[in-house]
Write an enzyme that holds these catalytic residues in place. Structure first.
Site, PDB file in Angstrom:
ATOM      1  N   HIS A  82       0.842  -1.194   0.000  1.00  0.00           N
ATOM      2  CA  HIS A  82       0.000   0.000   0.000  1.00  0.00           C
ATOM      3  C   HIS A  82       0.876   1.241   0.000  1.00  0.00           C
ATOM      4  O   HIS A  82       1.851   1.316   0.732  1.00  0.00           O
ATOM      5  CB  HIS A  82      -0.903   0.020   1.237  1.00  0.00           C
ATOM      6  CG  HIS A  82      -1.773   1.241   1.286  1.00  0.00           C
ATOM      7  ND1 HIS A  82      -2.943   1.333   0.559  1.00  0.00           N
ATOM      8  CD2 HIS A  82      -1.630   2.420   1.928  1.00  0.00           C
ATOM      9  CE1 HIS A  82      -3.495   2.518   0.778  1.00  0.00           C
ATOM     10  NE2 HIS A  82      -2.719   3.202   1.594  1.00  0.00           N
ATOM     11  N   ASP A 161     -15.598   3.535   7.358  1.00  0.00           N
ATOM     12  CA  ASP A 161     -14.559   4.453   6.882  1.00  0.00           C
ATOM     13  C   ASP A 161     -15.091   5.379   5.793  1.00  0.00           C
ATOM     14  O   ASP A 161     -14.734   6.552   5.748  1.00  0.00           O
ATOM     15  CB  ASP A 161     -13.342   3.681   6.364  1.00  0.00           C
ATOM     16  CG  ASP A 161     -12.279   4.626   5.820  1.00  0.00           C
ATOM     17  OD1 ASP A 161     -11.691   5.373   6.626  1.00  0.00           O
ATOM     18  OD2 ASP A 161     -12.070   4.668   4.593  1.00  0.00           O
ATOM     19  N   ARG A 168     -14.822  13.617   7.840  1.00  0.00           N
ATOM     20  CA  ARG A 168     -13.533  14.254   8.127  1.00  0.00           C
ATOM     21  C   ARG A 168     -13.185  15.280   7.063  1.00  0.00           C
ATOM     22  O   ARG A 168     -12.618  16.327   7.346  1.00  0.00           O
ATOM     23  CB  ARG A 168     -12.433  13.184   8.196  1.00  0.00           C
ATOM     24  CG  ARG A 168     -12.503  12.315   9.456  1.00  0.00           C
ATOM     25  CD  ARG A 168     -11.662  11.065   9.277  1.00  0.00           C
ATOM     26  NE  ARG A 168     -10.272  11.368   8.982  1.00  0.00           N
ATOM     27  CZ  ARG A 168      -9.436  10.554   8.341  1.00  0.00           C
ATOM     28  NH1 ARG A 168      -9.843   9.355   7.943  1.00  0.00           N
ATOM     29  NH2 ARG A 168      -8.199  10.920   8.103  1.00  0.00           N
ATOM     30  N   LYS A 187      -8.981  -0.729   5.847  1.00  0.00           N
ATOM     31  CA  LYS A 187      -9.240  -1.188   4.478  1.00  0.00           C
ATOM     32  C   LYS A 187      -8.280  -2.296   4.067  1.00  0.00           C
ATOM     33  O   LYS A 187      -8.657  -3.245   3.372  1.00  0.00           O
ATOM     34  CB  LYS A 187      -9.163  -0.001   3.518  1.00  0.00           C
ATOM     35  CG  LYS A 187     -10.400   0.900   3.668  1.00  0.00           C
ATOM     36  CD  LYS A 187     -10.301   2.169   2.853  1.00  0.00           C
ATOM     37  CE  LYS A 187      -9.392   3.166   3.512  1.00  0.00           C
ATOM     38  NZ  LYS A 187      -9.481   4.523   2.980  1.00  0.00           N
TER      39      LYS A 187
HETATM   40  N1  URA Z   1      -5.947   7.517   2.916  1.00  0.00           N
HETATM   41  C1  URA Z   1      -6.949   6.856   3.538  1.00  0.00           C
HETATM   42  O1  URA Z   1      -7.378   5.820   3.069  1.00  0.00           O
HETATM   43  N2  URA Z   1      -7.455   7.366   4.671  1.00  0.00           N
HETATM   44  C2  URA Z   1      -7.014   8.504   5.207  1.00  0.00           C
HETATM   45  O2  URA Z   1      -7.513   8.902   6.236  1.00  0.00           O
HETATM   46  C3  URA Z   1      -5.982   9.189   4.555  1.00  0.00           C
HETATM   47  C4  URA Z   1      -5.465   8.664   3.418  1.00  0.00           C
END
Ligand code: URA
Ligand code: CA
Length: 445
Positions: A82, A161, A168, A187
């Site tokens: 990632h 999320d 956010r 994730k």
């Molecule tokens: N990438 C993500 O998946 N989440 C975040 O909060 C910031 C970057």
């Protein structure tokens, strides 16, 4: 339990229990806890932070908010890579076939581009016919037969999320380290790999502008991954200037193919070797990083890595001819060179500004429903450390409008702004700053 009390506790710097965190996330996902309370909670976390234990519990609570993928039918250690996001970060296109060819199964769920950072799915879809909408079962079958699949997310992974990230985004709480670490790791965990190699980028084009912050984010993510029982390491890498030459979807496919042929840009090739060696190590295909590197070099030299890309494209219904001939790839109508004004050496090449230029051309998206122009982008000719004379080509802009259109001038202006040329020679920048494993941080000087 009252949400009010949990917000108050976090606001005062207290530590929430697992039950309290589960209560918040389950209620928020179900819609029984409103946005305004989660907003206040996110802001409290922004200022007060979270302990490692809270981060692990928050991550697991988010994983539990939706479906999870099981890759257990695929034999071997599944290692996922990632990247925290950068400009012209072509690594997944190179790494996925490279490590798959070396025997590490790759069941990759990739994302689309957003903002100035690109997404692997958009890049792959520049290959005519390429299908990324495989079901989980189809993905597993593909990996069972040829060791590789790269697909878009179809399952309902981590709905908490999705909701929280959108919140956010409008409440100035995106750049909170615990919220970033838990968002990313939830994730990753839900997508089912056994081990993770994280590329935590730092510099102008990255989330984490400062090296210290990048190390701290890496430590938090390694702690979460390890706490969840998956071997996790993070490599801290330079994103001050874009990676490689190409920024833009089809242009990056071309760059990835060149890299798999052993003819790619040195920084991209090197980063793929480093991340790939870690993937081989965690995947049990190498006993040390040096051995991993040797295997990867042979995999490229023998053509096996390129063959694996061909296999991936064929399996996902794309035109495999692109591997040997770039002409089926989308191509922009015009190319416009950006030329140097000053004599000297490139001291800076601001990644974010190049990313903004590529965005302006249509290579990325402002919001998640924007269309993307797969052909356009920027190809950098000079990079940090290179010598330039007035009139030298710094970069080539690939665009789908008239060369005299205002857009062309705007993109050209941004590229010129991205370059800083000064008289004194300067060394090539350091690419790898260190890594974090369960033992802690290891700085490379
Ligand atoms: N990438 C993500 O998946 N989440 C975040 O909060 C910031 C970057
Ligand atoms: Ca690139």
């Amino acid at each position: 339990m009252r949400v009010y009390d949990l917000i108050l506790k976090k606001r005062g710097g207290g530590e929430l229990s697992r039950e309290e965190i589960n209560y918040l996330i389950a209620g928020y996902t179900a819609g029984t806890i409103p946005d305004y309370q989660l907003s206040a909670f996110a802001m409290a976390v922004y200022f007060q932070g979270m302990t490692d234990r809270e981060m692990l519990d928050l991550t697991l609570a988010m994983v539990g908010s939706g479906d999870t993928v099981s890759l257990s039918k695929i034999p071997g250690v599944k290692v996922d890579k990632h990247s925290t996001g950068g400009v012209g970060d072509t690594t997944t296109l190179v790494l996925a076939p490279l490590v798959a060819a070396a025997g590490v199964p790759v069941a990759k769920m990739a994302g689309r581009s957003l903002g100035h950072t690109g997404g692997t799915l958009d890049k792959l879809e520049a290959i005519p016919g390429f299908q990324s909408s495989l079901s989980i079962d189809e993905m597993i079958k593909a990996v069972q037969t040829c060791g590789i699949a790269v697909v878009g997310q179809t399952a309902n992974l981590v709905p908490a999320d999705k909701k929280l990230y959108a919140l956010r985004d409008v409440t100035a709480t995106v750049d909170s380290l615990p919220l970033i670490a838990t968002s990313i790791m939830s994730k990753k965990l839900a997508a089912g790999a056994d081990a993770f190699v994280l590329d935590v980028k730092t510099g102008d084009g990255a989330f984490m502008k400062e090296l210290e912050e990048a190390f701290t984010l890496a430590e938090a993510m390694v702690e979460i991954g390890t706490g969840a029982g998956r071997e996790t390491i993070a490599v801290i890498t330079n994103m001050d200037q874009p990676l490689g030459w190409a920024v833009g979807n089809a242009l990056e496919v071309k760059e990835a193919i060149l890299t798999l042929q052993g003819k790619g840009p040195v920084d991209l090739a090197e980063l793929c070797q480093v991340l790939g060696s870690w993937m081989l190590l965690l995947g049990g295909k190498a006993t040390c990083l040096q051995e991993g590197r040797k295997i990867l070099e042979q995999t490229i030299a023998s053509g096996a890595a390129l063959d694996k890309l061909r296999e991936l494209i064929r399996l996902q219904h794309g035109d495999t001819a692109v591997v040997d001939d770039f002409s089926p790839l989308p191509r922009a109508k015009v190319t416009v060179p950006v030329k140097a004004v000053d004599r000297g050496y490139v001291h800076r090449l601001r990644a974010e500004t190049v990313g903004r230029a590529a965005m302006a051309l249509g290579a990325g998206r402002e919001t998640k429903d924007d269309p993307v122009d797969l052909a356009v982008g920027v190809v950098l000719v000079k990079k940090v450390g290179d010598r330039v004379d007035p009139g030298d080509e710094l970069a080539m802009i690939h665009l789908n409008c008239a060369p005299e259109a205002p857009l062309a001038a705007a993109a050209r202006g941004l590229i010129l702004e991205a370059y800083e040329v000064k008289p004194a020679p300067v060394a090539k920048p350091q690419l790898i700053f260190g890594y974090v494993d369960r033992a802690g941080r290891h700085r490379i000087f």
